[in-house]
Design a protein around this motif. Structure first.
Motif, PDB file in Angstrom:
ATOM      1  N   THR A  11       0.849  -1.122   0.145  1.00  0.00           N
ATOM      2  CA  THR A  11      -0.076   0.009  -0.129  1.00  0.00           C
ATOM      3  C   THR A  11       1.003   1.360   0.102  1.00  0.00           C
ATOM      4  OG1 THR A  11      -0.217  -0.208   2.345  1.00  0.00           O
ATOM      5  CG2 THR A  11      -2.037  -0.937   1.015  1.00  0.00           C
ATOM      6  N   HIS A  22      -0.237   7.630   2.601  1.00  0.00           N
ATOM      7  CA  HIS A  22      -0.332   6.077   2.875  1.00  0.00           C
ATOM      8  C   HIS A  22      -1.709   6.190   3.996  1.00  0.00           C
ATOM      9  CE1 HIS A  22       0.815   2.367   4.983  1.00  0.00           C
ATOM     10  NE2 HIS A  22       0.435   2.094   3.598  1.00  0.00           N
ATOM     11  N   LEU A  25      -4.991   5.930   2.302  1.00  0.00           N
ATOM     12  CA  LEU A  25      -5.178   4.649   1.778  1.00  0.00           C
ATOM     13  C   LEU A  25      -5.514   3.853   2.667  1.00  0.00           C
ATOM     14  CD1 LEU A  25      -5.554   2.767  -0.774  1.00  0.00           C
ATOM     15  CD2 LEU A  25      -2.866   2.808  -0.812  1.00  0.00           C
ATOM     16  N   LEU A  29      -9.269   1.494   3.068  1.00  0.00           N
ATOM     17  CA  LEU A  29      -9.428   0.046   2.916  1.00  0.00           C
ATOM     18  C   LEU A  29     -10.073  -0.356   4.690  1.00  0.00           C
ATOM     19  CD1 LEU A  29      -6.049  -0.682   1.698  1.00  0.00           C
ATOM     20  CD2 LEU A  29      -8.262  -0.921   0.699  1.00  0.00           C
ATOM     21  N   PHE A  53      -6.649  -8.012  -0.971  1.00  0.00           N
ATOM     22  CA  PHE A  53      -5.448  -7.089  -0.005  1.00  0.00           C
ATOM     23  C   PHE A  53      -4.978  -8.269   1.151  1.00  0.00           C
ATOM     24  CE2 PHE A  53      -8.953  -4.111  -1.304  1.00  0.00           C
ATOM     25  CZ  PHE A  53      -8.175  -3.328  -2.158  1.00  0.00           C
ATOM     26  N   CYS A  68       0.435  -2.293   6.930  1.00  0.00           N
ATOM     27  CA  CYS A  68       0.447  -1.943   5.687  1.00  0.00           C
ATOM     28  C   CYS A  68      -0.248  -3.201   4.607  1.00  0.00           C
ATOM     29  CB  CYS A  68       1.553  -1.776   4.703  1.00  0.00           C
ATOM     30  SG  CYS A  68       2.893  -3.003   4.356  1.00  0.00           S
ATOM     31  N   TYR A  69      -0.555  -3.054   3.636  1.00  0.00           N
ATOM     32  CA  TYR A  69      -1.151  -4.153   2.921  1.00  0.00           C
ATOM     33  C   TYR A  69      -0.541  -4.502   1.596  1.00  0.00           C
ATOM     34  CZ  TYR A  69      -5.337  -3.978   5.706  1.00  0.00           C
ATOM     35  OH  TYR A  69      -6.419  -3.818   6.794  1.00  0.00           O
ATOM     36  N   VAL A  71      -0.938  -5.771  -1.923  1.00  0.00           N
ATOM     37  CA  VAL A  71      -1.963  -5.410  -3.029  1.00  0.00           C
ATOM     38  C   VAL A  71      -2.031  -5.996  -4.130  1.00  0.00           C
ATOM     39  CG1 VAL A  71      -3.475  -3.592  -4.319  1.00  0.00           C
ATOM     40  CG2 VAL A  71      -2.474  -3.070  -2.010  1.00  0.00           C
ATOM     41  N   CYS A  76      -5.343  -3.685  -7.113  1.00  0.00           N
ATOM     42  CA  CYS A  76      -4.925  -2.626  -7.915  1.00  0.00           C
ATOM     43  C   CYS A  76      -6.063  -2.211  -9.048  1.00  0.00           C
ATOM     44  CB  CYS A  76      -3.522  -2.762  -8.472  1.00  0.00           C
ATOM     45  SG  CYS A  76      -2.138  -2.653  -7.717  1.00  0.00           S
TER      46      CYS A  76
END
Length: 94
Positions: A11, A22, A25, A29, A53, A68-69, A71, A76
């Motif tokens: 991410t 970040h 985003l 999510l 994810f 974070c993830y 992706v 995407c």
């Protein structure tokens, strides 16, 4: 799992390509007090979230571990379709 990770972006990378912060985003999510996030909506509707994810972490410059993830390509595509305007066009192109 290792093969899958080779075909993902973090991410952090996605946020940079989308020209956004970040944390913004992650909020999309994960959601917040005002709205459900994409991950909860997918989960509640019986989608396999890991197709999009994958939970992960990274270490910042100070050594602190942060969320974070990873992706996937499908993730995407999903984020690109949720983006509008010039930023959406540029992210899709990237």
């Amino acid at each position: 799992m290792n093969d899958l990770r080779k075909t993902t972006l973090t991410t952090l990378e996605v946020a940079e390509m989308m020209e956004t912060e970040h944390w913004k985003l992650l909020r999309k999510l994960d959601g917040d007090k005002k709205s459900e996030g994409i991950i909860k909506i997918l989960t509640d509707n019986n989608f396999v979230v890991s197709d999009y994810f994958i939970p992960s972490t990274y270490r910042d410059a100070s050594g602190k571990e942060n969320k974070c993830y990873e992706v996937t390509r499908l993730g995407c595509d999903f984020l690109a379709n949720k983006s509008t305007g010039e930023k959406g066009v540029l992210f899709t192109a990237r």
